[in-house]
Design an enzyme around this catalytic site. Sequence first.
Site, PDB file in Angstrom:
ATOM      1  N   GLY A   1       0.793  -1.220   0.000  1.00  0.00           N
ATOM      2  CA  GLY A   1       0.000   0.000   0.000  1.00  0.00           C
ATOM      3  C   GLY A   1       0.828   1.274   0.000  1.00  0.00           C
TER       4      GLY A   1
ATOM      5  N   GLY B   1       2.609   2.711  -2.523  1.00  0.00           N
ATOM      6  CA  GLY B   1       2.324   3.528  -3.697  1.00  0.00           C
ATOM      7  C   GLY B   1       0.972   4.214  -3.586  1.00  0.00           C
TER       8      GLY B   1
ATOM      9  N   TYR C   1      -3.276   2.280 -10.900  1.00  0.00           N
ATOM     10  CA  TYR C   1      -3.816   3.610 -11.198  1.00  0.00           C
ATOM     11  C   TYR C   1      -5.290   3.537 -11.583  1.00  0.00           C
ATOM     12  CZ  TYR C   1       1.156   4.912 -11.452  1.00  0.00           C
ATOM     13  OH  TYR C   1       2.483   5.120 -11.182  1.00  0.00           O
TER      14      TYR C   1
END
Length: 170
Positions: A107, A109, A143
Amino acid sequence: MSAFPSIRLAPATEDDVGLVLSFIQQLAAYERATPDQVPATEALLRQNLFGPRPYAKVMIAYVTTSVECEEKPAGFAVYFYNFSTWTARPGLYLEDLFVSPDYRGLGVGKLLLVQLAKLAKDRQCGRMEWVVLDWNKPAIDMYLSLGAEQLTEWIINRVSGPSLDHLAGL
């Protein structure tokens, strides 16, 4: 590693220049660049990140796990503010996001992106943008899972090296 690491984010200071350069070099290697493609040095980073006219900011992520029992640098984000004429507001541009392989999947990033989104909202930015290499599926998947939209109609243009000199009339 512990399933529940402690992650701390902190703005980089001038004392972190060596660490920042190390992350840049690790990112370049991950992105399949050769060392000669990364002329960054500690002196250039010190001048351009912490000198009289800083051009970007760096957020560093530190992780502590129950296995390691000590805080270790795990990743970083380099960002700066730009301006959108269409929204007439600033934007936050994420230049680099990198998490060391040992700390991926924890977690880190996501937390860096969440923190940058908070900074963008605090500065009343109209948007946050970045690019990702088309082959980097793990990053793309993350993303997209966070709500990012891929803009396929925009093409990045770059002028550098001798071409920049020529364009500048040098």
